[in-house]
Scaffold this motif. Structure first.
Motif, PDB file in Angstrom:
ATOM      1  N   LEU A 126       0.718  -1.411  -0.151  1.00 49.80           N
ATOM      2  CA  LEU A 126      -0.233  -0.127  -0.012  1.00 49.80           C
ATOM      3  C   LEU A 126       1.001   1.342   0.116  1.00 49.80           C
ATOM      4  CD1 LEU A 126      -2.708   1.271  -0.059  1.00 49.80           C
ATOM      5  CD2 LEU A 126      -2.830   0.961   2.949  1.00 49.80           C
ATOM      6  N   LEU A 127       1.824   1.094   0.846  1.00 49.61           N
ATOM      7  CA  LEU A 127       2.745   2.770   0.570  1.00 49.61           C
ATOM      8  C   LEU A 127       3.440   2.361  -1.067  1.00 49.61           C
ATOM      9  CD1 LEU A 127       4.819   4.709   1.860  1.00 49.61           C
ATOM     10  CD2 LEU A 127       6.828   2.304   2.664  1.00 49.61           C
ATOM     11  N   ALA A 128       3.686   1.461  -1.198  1.00 48.83           N
ATOM     12  CA  ALA A 128       4.343   1.735  -2.439  1.00 48.83           C
ATOM     13  C   ALA A 128       3.152   2.133  -3.376  1.00 48.83           C
ATOM     14  CB  ALA A 128       4.830   0.276  -3.227  1.00 48.83           C
ATOM     15  N   GLN A 129       2.327   2.336  -3.461  1.00 47.00           N
ATOM     16  CA  GLN A 129       1.012   2.509  -4.800  1.00 47.00           C
ATOM     17  C   GLN A 129       1.137   3.778  -4.221  1.00 47.00           C
ATOM     18  OE1 GLN A 129      -1.965   0.352  -3.945  1.00 47.00           O
ATOM     19  NE2 GLN A 129      -1.472  -1.909  -3.969  1.00 47.00           N
ATOM     20  N   LYS A 130       1.184   4.293  -2.737  1.00 43.34           N
ATOM     21  CA  LYS A 130       0.239   5.950  -2.319  1.00 43.34           C
ATOM     22  C   LYS A 130       1.545   6.533  -2.754  1.00 43.34           C
ATOM     23  CE  LYS A 130      -3.507   4.723  -0.384  1.00 43.34           C
ATOM     24  NZ  LYS A 130      -3.643   5.839   1.008  1.00 43.34           N
ATOM     25  N   LEU A 131       3.063   5.893  -2.652  1.00 48.67           N
ATOM     26  CA  LEU A 131       3.881   7.099  -3.387  1.00 48.67           C
ATOM     27  C   LEU A 131       4.226   7.030  -4.454  1.00 48.67           C
ATOM     28  CD1 LEU A 131       6.874   5.438  -0.420  1.00 48.67           C
ATOM     29  CD2 LEU A 131       5.689   7.924  -0.163  1.00 48.67           C
ATOM     30  N   LYS A 132       4.167   5.558  -5.246  1.00 47.67           N
ATOM     31  CA  LYS A 132       4.272   6.151  -6.653  1.00 47.67           C
ATOM     32  C   LYS A 132       2.951   7.178  -6.883  1.00 47.67           C
ATOM     33  CE  LYS A 132       4.350   2.643  -9.391  1.00 47.67           C
ATOM     34  NZ  LYS A 132       5.624   2.856  -9.738  1.00 47.67           N
ATOM     35  N   ALA A 133       1.392   7.136  -6.386  1.00 55.51           N
ATOM     36  CA  ALA A 133      -0.055   7.898  -6.685  1.00 55.51           C
ATOM     37  C   ALA A 133       1.161   9.615  -6.671  1.00 55.51           C
ATOM     38  CB  ALA A 133      -0.574   7.659  -6.366  1.00 55.51           C
TER      39      ALA A 133
END
Length: 263
Positions: A126-133
């Motif tokens: 989830l962290l990776a998704q939020k940072l990529k967004a």
């Protein structure tokens, strides 16, 4: 890959109860990280506040790990105040969650690759998704959620293989202190990655799992109070014991009543 000697220091340090806190601000911390990544230097970075300094008082191995770090950033405002008392006016808080955002922003132009290790189930992803967004050009090359125990031989081999295949430039570690620092010190020679950065609660904050304290509380040294109010059962022992003991010991250090050998 160049492995930094254990006594390598990327900046001057301030002695806080025997722990060497790097004289840094976000700009100089980012510059040191960019240089290390560019030169493929291998080291780990600890973001350290009162909790880490006090844990080190009863754990000589942990204190050595902090003092052998490539950077030991002033994560809490008391570390900054200690630096300013020592004459370092340029010293500012290098807070783990803020450092993560600064490095991710820099990575959009540098092309640095990131791997996220830690957190509860699903948090690293989830962290990776939020940072990529937030940073569309960010290169995330892997995530790994460890169990709440030491890795087995098979799990360690799996992690080693994943990191070797992904070849990240930075491996972010989101465990609690001192667990994350001990992990970095142990696995630095085992993993093919230049830098490991332990940022603890930044995984929960930036994934949206836990709310951060308001900025005014962060800047005034009251973040601990907000976190205690948010998670009293988990954190009351940490803050109820460590904060008063830190104040007493730091006053003793300032007045010369107690000596804390320089790292």
């Amino acid at each position: 890959m160049i492995i930094l000697p254990l006594n390598f220091m990327a900046s001057e340090r301030v002695n806080v109860l025997g722990v060497g806190i790097s004289v840094l601000n976000l700009r100089t911390a980012l510059a040191a990280i960019a240089t290390a990544v560019g030169e493929r230097r291998q080291g780990y970075i600890c973001v350290t506040g009162v909790h880490g300094v006090m844990e080190a008082q009863d754990d000589a191995v942990f204190k050595m790990i902090l003092n052998d770090a490539f950077l030991c950033t002033p994560d809490g405002m008391p570390m900054v105040w200690a630096g300013k008392l020592a004459g370092h006016r340029e010293m500012r808080r290098v807070y783990g969650p803020d450092l993560m955002l600064e490095v991710c922003a820099w990575s959009e132009t540098s092309g640095a690759k990131h791997f996220f290790y830690g957190g509860a189930d699903g948090v690293a992803e989830l962290l990776a998704q939020k940072l990529k967004a937030k940073f569309p050009k960010l290169h995330v090359v892997g995530t790994f959620t460890p169990p709440f125990r030491a890795l087995t031989v098979a799990e360690e081999k799996n992690l080693t293989a994943l990191v070797a295949a992904a070849r990240p430039d930075i491996l972010w570690v989101g465990l609690s202190t001192p667990k994350q620092e001990k992990f970095m010190a142990e696995f630095l020679p085992k993993l093919d990655v230049p830098l490991m950065i332990g940022v603890g609660a930044a995984f929960d904050f930036h994934s949206g799992r836990v709310r951060q304290a308001p900025r005014w509380m962060q800047h005034s040294g009251l973040e601990w109070l907000y976190r205690l109010g948010s998670e009293p059962r988990r954190l009351w022992r940490r803050y109820g014991r460590n904060n008063p003991l830190f104040v007493l010991n730091f006053l003793a250090q300032l007045t010369g009543l107690k000596k804390f050998p320089s790292p």
